[in-house]
Motif scaffolding. Structure first.
Motif, PDB file in Angstrom:
ATOM      1  N   MET A  92       8.316   7.866  13.206  1.00 51.81           N
ATOM      2  CA  MET A  92       7.788   6.527  13.468  1.00 51.81           C
ATOM      3  C   MET A  92       7.849   5.704  12.192  1.00 51.81           C
ATOM      4  O   MET A  92       7.819   6.253  11.096  1.00 51.81           O
ATOM      5  N   LYS A  93       7.872   4.402  12.392  1.00 54.06           N
ATOM      6  CA  LYS A  93       7.918   3.474  11.274  1.00 54.06           C
ATOM      7  C   LYS A  93       6.945   2.326  11.564  1.00 54.06           C
ATOM      8  O   LYS A  93       6.933   1.785  12.671  1.00 54.06           O
ATOM      9  N   LEU A  94       6.153   1.978  10.570  1.00 48.52           N
ATOM     10  CA  LEU A  94       5.241   0.837  10.668  1.00 48.52           C
ATOM     11  C   LEU A  94       5.780  -0.274   9.790  1.00 48.52           C
ATOM     12  O   LEU A  94       6.172  -0.027   8.639  1.00 48.52           O
ATOM     13  N   LYS A  95       5.813  -1.471  10.327  1.00 49.14           N
ATOM     14  CA  LYS A  95       6.264  -2.587   9.511  1.00 49.14           C
ATOM     15  C   LYS A  95       5.434  -3.827   9.790  1.00 49.14           C
ATOM     16  O   LYS A  95       4.894  -3.998  10.883  1.00 49.14           O
ATOM     17  N   LEU A  96       5.332  -4.653   8.766  1.00 44.58           N
ATOM     18  CA  LEU A  96       4.725  -5.964   8.913  1.00 44.58           C
ATOM     19  C   LEU A  96       5.764  -6.834   9.605  1.00 44.58           C
ATOM     20  O   LEU A  96       6.886  -6.975   9.115  1.00 44.58           O
ATOM     21  N   ALA A  97       5.421  -7.355  10.758  1.00 41.67           N
ATOM     22  CA  ALA A  97       6.369  -8.160  11.531  1.00 41.67           C
ATOM     23  C   ALA A  97       6.645  -9.469  10.799  1.00 41.67           C
ATOM     24  O   ALA A  97       5.714 -10.144  10.365  1.00 41.67           O
ATOM     25  N   GLU A 107       7.558   1.260  15.370  1.00 36.92           N
ATOM     26  CA  GLU A 107       8.788   1.606  16.063  1.00 36.92           C
ATOM     27  C   GLU A 107       8.911   3.121  16.097  1.00 36.92           C
ATOM     28  O   GLU A 107       8.524   3.802  15.136  1.00 36.92           O
ATOM     29  N   ASP A 108       9.466   3.633  17.189  1.00 37.05           N
ATOM     30  CA  ASP A 108       9.727   5.066  17.246  1.00 37.05           C
ATOM     31  C   ASP A 108      10.997   5.376  16.451  1.00 37.05           C
ATOM     32  O   ASP A 108      11.609   4.478  15.853  1.00 37.05           O
ATOM     33  N   ASP A 109      11.407   6.620  16.449  1.00 36.94           N
ATOM     34  CA  ASP A 109      12.574   7.031  15.658  1.00 36.94           C
ATOM     35  C   ASP A 109      13.873   6.386  16.132  1.00 36.94           C
ATOM     36  O   ASP A 109      14.855   6.350  15.389  1.00 36.94           O
ATOM     37  N   ASP A 110      13.879   5.862  17.359  1.00 33.21           N
ATOM     38  CA  ASP A 110      15.062   5.176  17.885  1.00 33.21           C
ATOM     39  C   ASP A 110      14.999   3.666  17.688  1.00 33.21           C
ATOM     40  O   ASP A 110      15.856   2.934  18.184  1.00 33.21           O
ATOM     41  N   GLY A 111      13.955   3.183  17.007  1.00 31.31           N
ATOM     42  CA  GLY A 111      13.818   1.747  16.759  1.00 31.31           C
ATOM     43  C   GLY A 111      13.164   0.969  17.879  1.00 31.31           C
ATOM     44  O   GLY A 111      13.119  -0.260  17.840  1.00 31.31           O
ATOM     45  N   GLN A 112      12.636   1.685  18.878  1.00 32.70           N
ATOM     46  CA  GLN A 112      11.956   1.015  19.992  1.00 32.70           C
ATOM     47  C   GLN A 112      10.528   0.665  19.596  1.00 32.70           C
ATOM     48  O   GLN A 112       9.818   1.493  19.024  1.00 32.70           O
ATOM     49  N   ALA A 113      10.099  -0.546  19.910  1.00 28.42           N
ATOM     50  CA  ALA A 113       8.743  -0.987  19.613  1.00 28.42           C
ATOM     51  C   ALA A 113       7.773  -0.303  20.572  1.00 28.42           C
ATOM     52  O   ALA A 113       7.949  -0.383  21.795  1.00 28.42           O
ATOM     53  N   ILE A 114       6.747   0.382  20.006  1.00 29.43           N
ATOM     54  CA  ILE A 114       5.839   1.162  20.858  1.00 29.43           C
ATOM     55  C   ILE A 114       4.362   0.823  20.659  1.00 29.43           C
ATOM     56  O   ILE A 114       3.526   1.227  21.459  1.00 29.43           O
ATOM     57  N   ALA A 115       4.023   0.094  19.584  1.00 28.34           N
ATOM     58  CA  ALA A 115       2.615  -0.247  19.331  1.00 28.34           C
ATOM     59  C   ALA A 115       2.558  -1.439  18.391  1.00 28.34           C
ATOM     60  O   ALA A 115       3.518  -1.732  17.666  1.00 28.34           O
ATOM     61  N   CYS A 116       1.403  -2.097  18.388  1.00 26.60           N
ATOM     62  CA  CYS A 116       1.252  -3.269  17.530  1.00 26.60           C
ATOM     63  C   CYS A 116      -0.231  -3.593  17.342  1.00 26.60           C
ATOM     64  O   CYS A 116      -1.098  -3.056  18.026  1.00 26.60           O
ATOM     65  N   CYS A 117      -0.481  -4.474  16.402  1.00 18.04           N
ATOM     66  CA  CYS A 117      -1.805  -5.069  16.223  1.00 18.04           C
ATOM     67  C   CYS A 117      -1.647  -6.329  15.385  1.00 18.04           C
ATOM     68  O   CYS A 117      -0.567  -6.596  14.846  1.00 18.04           O
ATOM     69  N   ARG A 118      -2.736  -7.091  15.290  1.00 14.67           N
ATOM     70  CA  ARG A 118      -2.715  -8.265  14.438  1.00 14.67           C
ATOM     71  C   ARG A 118      -3.959  -8.269  13.569  1.00 14.67           C
ATOM     72  O   ARG A 118      -4.955  -7.602  13.882  1.00 14.67           O
ATOM     73  N   GLY A 119      -3.898  -9.014  12.479  1.00 13.65           N
ATOM     74  CA  GLY A 119      -5.030  -9.154  11.576  1.00 13.65           C
ATOM     75  C   GLY A 119      -5.268 -10.611  11.250  1.00 13.65           C
ATOM     76  O   GLY A 119      -4.324 -11.347  10.944  1.00 13.65           O
ATOM     77  N   LEU A 120      -6.531 -11.017  11.335  1.00 21.99           N
ATOM     78  CA  LEU A 120      -6.929 -12.390  11.020  1.00 21.99           C
ATOM     79  C   LEU A 120      -7.851 -12.374   9.812  1.00 21.99           C
ATOM     80  O   LEU A 120      -8.837 -11.631   9.791  1.00 21.99           O
ATOM     81  N   ALA A 121      -7.534 -13.186   8.816  1.00 25.26           N
ATOM     82  CA  ALA A 121      -8.341 -13.266   7.607  1.00 25.26           C
ATOM     83  C   ALA A 121      -9.612 -14.057   7.882  1.00 25.26           C
ATOM     84  O   ALA A 121      -9.567 -15.157   8.429  1.00 25.26           O
ATOM     85  N   GLU A 122     -10.744 -13.458   7.497  1.00 29.44           N
ATOM     86  CA  GLU A 122     -12.052 -14.113   7.580  1.00 29.44           C
ATOM     87  C   GLU A 122     -12.757 -13.848   6.258  1.00 29.44           C
ATOM     88  O   GLU A 122     -13.561 -12.928   6.151  1.00 29.44           O
ATOM     89  N   GLY A 123     -12.391 -14.628   5.226  1.00 34.63           N
ATOM     90  CA  GLY A 123     -12.923 -14.377   3.891  1.00 34.63           C
ATOM     91  C   GLY A 123     -12.371 -13.064   3.372  1.00 34.63           C
ATOM     92  O   GLY A 123     -11.157 -12.850   3.379  1.00 34.63           O
ATOM     93  N   ASP A 124     -13.278 -12.161   2.965  1.00 42.17           N
ATOM     94  CA  ASP A 124     -12.817 -10.865   2.456  1.00 42.17           C
ATOM     95  C   ASP A 124     -12.739  -9.798   3.552  1.00 42.17           C
ATOM     96  O   ASP A 124     -12.566  -8.619   3.275  1.00 42.17           O
ATOM     97  N   VAL A 125     -12.836 -10.225   4.808  1.00 40.26           N
ATOM     98  CA  VAL A 125     -12.753  -9.323   5.955  1.00 40.26           C
ATOM     99  C   VAL A 125     -11.448  -9.581   6.699  1.00 40.26           C
ATOM    100  O   VAL A 125     -11.069 -10.725   6.928  1.00 40.26           O
ATOM    101  N   LEU A 126     -10.770  -8.501   7.084  1.00 43.41           N
ATOM    102  CA  LEU A 126      -9.611  -8.633   7.965  1.00 43.41           C
ATOM    103  C   LEU A 126     -10.051  -8.197   9.354  1.00 43.41           C
ATOM    104  O   LEU A 126     -10.460  -7.048   9.552  1.00 43.41           O
ATOM    105  N   GLN A 127     -10.020  -9.134  10.288  1.00 33.53           N
ATOM    106  CA  GLN A 127     -10.372  -8.870  11.681  1.00 33.53           C
ATOM    107  C   GLN A 127      -9.123  -8.346  12.382  1.00 33.53           C
ATOM    108  O   GLN A 127      -8.167  -9.088  12.594  1.00 33.53           O
ATOM    109  N   ILE A 128      -9.121  -7.064  12.694  1.00 33.39           N
ATOM    110  CA  ILE A 128      -7.983  -6.450  13.356  1.00 33.39           C
ATOM    111  C   ILE A 128      -8.191  -6.555  14.864  1.00 33.39           C
ATOM    112  O   ILE A 128      -9.270  -6.269  15.372  1.00 33.39           O
ATOM    113  N   GLY A 129      -7.162  -6.964  15.547  1.00 35.24           N
ATOM    114  CA  GLY A 129      -7.273  -7.112  16.987  1.00 35.24           C
ATOM    115  C   GLY A 129      -5.950  -6.886  17.681  1.00 35.24           C
ATOM    116  O   GLY A 129      -4.929  -6.634  17.039  1.00 35.24           O
TER     117      GLY A 129
END
Length: 141
Positions: A1-6, A48-70
């Motif tokens: 698997m590979k994680l990347k910042l979109a 992405e899985d080993d074949d490059g297929q997108a399988i999971a995601c999330c987003r992060g919103l900045a709120e001061g020194d907190v990152l709201q993950i959703g």
């Protein structure tokens, strides 16, 4: 698997497909709620899985020194394979998180234990969001 910042429009389209499958089709969340203006300013991660297929995601919103993950979403066929753990632990290593001292997530009640296993602690009573019970959980960095 590979994680990347979109970073590309193609990445975002793949993220929308995952979120639509999980939240709109499976959980019956109104698409008008699921996609919002905050998507334009959020950080987005894609697994992405080993074949490059997108399988999971999330987003992060900045709120001061907190990152709201959703919008944490893992496609149904790969659930149970630790993809969510890979995503959540991997994003914590991203240099983009350097300014944030805490991570926060509105966890659906049924995955509260998952986030607890990653070091998040529950800091709220249950509340409803998009017709689904959630709790707020936080993790110090």
């Amino acid at each position: 698997m590979k994680l990347k910042l979109a970073q590309t429009q193609s990445d975002f389209f793949r993220i929308v497909r995952i979120r639509t499958a999980v939240f709109v089709e499976e959980q019956h969340v109104d698409i008008k709620i699921e996609q919002d203006a905050q998507d334009d300013t959020a950080l987005h991660w894609l697994v992405e899985d080993d074949d490059g297929q997108a399988i999971a995601c999330c987003r992060g919103l900045a709120e001061g020194d907190v990152l709201q993950i959703g919008r944490v979403a893992v496609l149904k066929p790969v659930r149970g394979r630790h993809v969510g753990r890979f995503l959540m632990l991997g994003l914590e290593q991203d240099p983009a998180l350097k300014p944030f001292s805490r991570l926060r997530v509105h966890a659906q009640i049924q995955v509260e234990g998952f986030y607890a296993s990653l070091g998040y602690r529950t800091v709220s009573a249950p509340f409803e969001e998009a017709g689904i019970l959630h709790v707020t959980m936080e993790k110090q960095r």
